[in-house]
Motif scaffolding. Structure first.
Motif, mmCIF file in Angstrom:
data_model
loop_
_atom_site.group_PDB
_atom_site.id
_atom_site.type_symbol
_atom_site.label_atom_id
_atom_site.label_comp_id
_atom_site.label_asym_id
_atom_site.label_seq_id
_atom_site.Cartn_x
_atom_site.Cartn_y
_atom_site.Cartn_z
ATOM 1 N N SER A 7 0.791 -1.218 0.000
ATOM 2 C CA SER A 7 0.000 0.000 0.000
ATOM 3 C C SER A 7 0.830 1.278 0.000
ATOM 4 O O SER A 7 1.643 1.500 0.890
ATOM 5 C CB SER A 7 -0.891 0.014 1.253
ATOM 6 O OG SER A 7 -1.516 1.267 1.400
ATOM 7 N N SER A 20 8.399 3.135 -5.004
ATOM 8 C CA SER A 20 7.740 2.695 -6.241
ATOM 9 C C SER A 20 6.963 1.398 -6.016
ATOM 10 O O SER A 20 7.200 0.671 -5.039
ATOM 11 C CB SER A 20 8.776 2.466 -7.342
ATOM 12 O OG SER A 20 9.565 1.318 -7.047
ATOM 13 N N ALA A 21 6.061 1.103 -6.925
ATOM 14 C CA ALA A 21 5.288 -0.141 -6.838
ATOM 15 C C ALA A 21 6.216 -1.355 -6.844
ATOM 16 O O ALA A 21 6.002 -2.320 -6.095
ATOM 17 C CB ALA A 21 4.289 -0.226 -7.990
ATOM 18 N N LEU A 59 -4.304 1.612 -2.460
ATOM 19 C CA LEU A 59 -4.333 0.790 -3.660
ATOM 20 C C LEU A 59 -5.680 0.913 -4.368
ATOM 21 O O LEU A 59 -6.729 0.886 -3.732
ATOM 22 C CB LEU A 59 -4.098 -0.676 -3.314
ATOM 23 C CG LEU A 59 -2.686 -1.065 -2.894
ATOM 24 C CD1 LEU A 59 -2.666 -2.519 -2.437
ATOM 25 C CD2 LEU A 59 -1.687 -0.849 -4.008
ATOM 26 N N SER A 60 -5.613 1.030 -5.678
ATOM 27 C CA SER A 60 -6.827 1.040 -6.502
ATOM 28 C C SER A 60 -7.007 -0.349 -7.115
ATOM 29 O O SER A 60 -6.113 -1.198 -7.035
ATOM 30 C CB SER A 60 -6.696 2.083 -7.606
ATOM 31 O OG SER A 60 -5.689 1.681 -8.537
ATOM 32 N N LYS A 62 -6.926 -0.963 -10.212
ATOM 33 C CA LYS A 62 -5.895 -1.036 -11.240
ATOM 34 C C LYS A 62 -4.542 -1.471 -10.624
ATOM 35 O O LYS A 62 -3.844 -2.316 -11.180
ATOM 36 C CB LYS A 62 -5.748 0.317 -11.932
ATOM 37 C CG LYS A 62 -4.741 0.340 -13.051
ATOM 38 C CD LYS A 62 -4.679 1.708 -13.695
ATOM 39 C CE LYS A 62 -3.607 1.754 -14.766
ATOM 40 N NZ LYS A 62 -3.508 3.085 -15.368
ATOM 41 N N ASP A 63 -4.192 -0.894 -9.474
ATOM 42 C CA ASP A 63 -2.949 -1.265 -8.806
ATOM 43 C C ASP A 63 -2.961 -2.740 -8.398
ATOM 44 O O ASP A 63 -1.996 -3.462 -8.628
ATOM 45 C CB ASP A 63 -2.749 -0.436 -7.516
ATOM 46 C CG ASP A 63 -2.616 1.049 -7.767
ATOM 47 O OD1 ASP A 63 -2.076 1.439 -8.818
ATOM 48 O OD2 ASP A 63 -3.048 1.819 -6.888
ATOM 49 N N THR A 64 -4.057 -3.165 -7.785
ATOM 50 C CA THR A 64 -4.158 -4.537 -7.308
ATOM 51 C C THR A 64 -4.120 -5.521 -8.469
ATOM 52 O O THR A 64 -3.502 -6.587 -8.373
ATOM 53 C CB THR A 64 -5.438 -4.731 -6.479
ATOM 54 O OG1 THR A 64 -5.444 -3.755 -5.415
ATOM 55 C CG2 THR A 64 -5.504 -6.100 -5.861
#
Length: 67
Positions: A7, A20-21, A59-60, A62-64
């Protein structure tokens, strides 16, 4: 604990596990590698995450999905 590392809302780390992710996913990758090593290739390993955190900068979907 894995969700907290993923997160951007909860993970404010400035080291190799934050930012970063890709860096936030490092802990997940390390946990997965350790579990896989301990269980072998034939054992199913799954992860359950919330699709959306519903907090600012969380987290959205899209992120997940990307994770």
């Amino acid at each position: 604990m894995i969700a907290q590392f993923l997160s951007p809302f909860a993970n404010k780390r400035k080291d190799a596990y934050g930012g970063s992710a890709t860096k936030r996913m490092r802990f997940l990758r390390e946990v997965y590698a350790a579990v896989r090593k301990a269980t072998g290739k034939q054992f199913p390993v799954t992860l359950r995450l919330s699709g959306m955190e519903h907090v600012p900068d969380g987290l959205s979907v899209k992120d997940t999905t990307a994770i």
